[in-house]
Motif scaffolding. Structure first.
Motif: not given
Length: 226
Positions: A39-62
């Motif tokens: 899906m990301m590959g079909g979006i030109p790099p010159t266009e704005k992109l925002f992704i939101g969702g439940d990723f069921n993962g923890h990135i941590g505090s640092i």
């Protein structure tokens, strides 16, 4: 799911994602990330992109080795699901918006139950567009479901200024037209047949106004042209 919008002259792509839960198999998780990569590959790099969702993962505090992706203001401890998200963000030049602003715990925790409180919902945008994000936080009083809290991101997208079309035709100061000049102009228009036009209305007006400006006004108005 992807939504494409045009805002202020910019093209915006908004992706809603839901990653497989931790207890599901590795094959299902692999397909999720492959589909998102495609899906990301079909979006030109010159266009704005925002992704939101439940990723069921923890990135941590640092940030812990992901300084270009993680803003150092997360919550809890990192797990494999969080590493997968950070690797994905790094590969596509994204940043995790809700790790970029120091907040109280209640504005970081996106999932709360009777036995746990975690940060598993995230908002991402391109690293080059990070300056557009003015704030990102959880609204603890609002629920999306029984346990998920509302996560919001404040963006500031300035409207592109439209280029002004320069009209190089002479400007006529009609306010300086005297009564004598007006009568003389009217007579010339009558003899020239300036109003005797036919065809499409816009073309009629273009011909008539052009004749007024170009052939009559310059001869009669004296100091009208500025």
């Amino acid at each position: 799911m992807t939504i494409k919008l045009v805002v202020g002259g910019f093209i915006l792509h908004i992706i809603s994602a839901y990653a497989p839960q931790a207890g599901l198999g590795e094959e299902e998780k692999r397909r999720f990330w492959e589909d998102l990569d495609e899906m990301m590959g079909g979006i030109p790099p010159t266009e704005k992109l925002f992704i939101g969702g439940d990723f069921n993962g923890h990135i941590g505090s640092i940030s812990g080795g992901y300084d270009d992706v993680h803003g150092g203001c997360g919550f809890g401890d990192r797990n494999r699901g969080g590493v997968a998200l950070l690797d994905f963000a790094k590969a596509f030049g994204l940043v995790v918006a809700n790790s970029s602003f120091p907040k109280k715990e209640e504005h970081l925790v996106t999932f709360r139950s009777s036995v746990a409180k975690t940060q598993i919902d995230f908002l991402l945008l391109r690293r080059d567009d990070k300056c557009l994000c003015k704030d990102c936080k959880v609204i603890p009083s609002e629920n999306l479901t029984t346990q998920h809290k509302l996560l919001v991101m404040d963006l500031e997208i300035k409207m592109r200024k439209r280029k002004r079309v320069v009209d190089d035709r002479p400007r006529i100061k009609w306010g300086s037209l005297t009564m004598t000049g007006a009568l003389e102009m009217g007579e010339k228009l009558r003899t020239m047949g300036a109003w005797e036009s036919s065809g499409e209305a816009t073309n009629m007006w273009d011909r008539t106004s052009g004749r007024i400006r170009g052939m009559v006004a310059r001869e009669v108005r004296g100091g009208l042209e500025g």
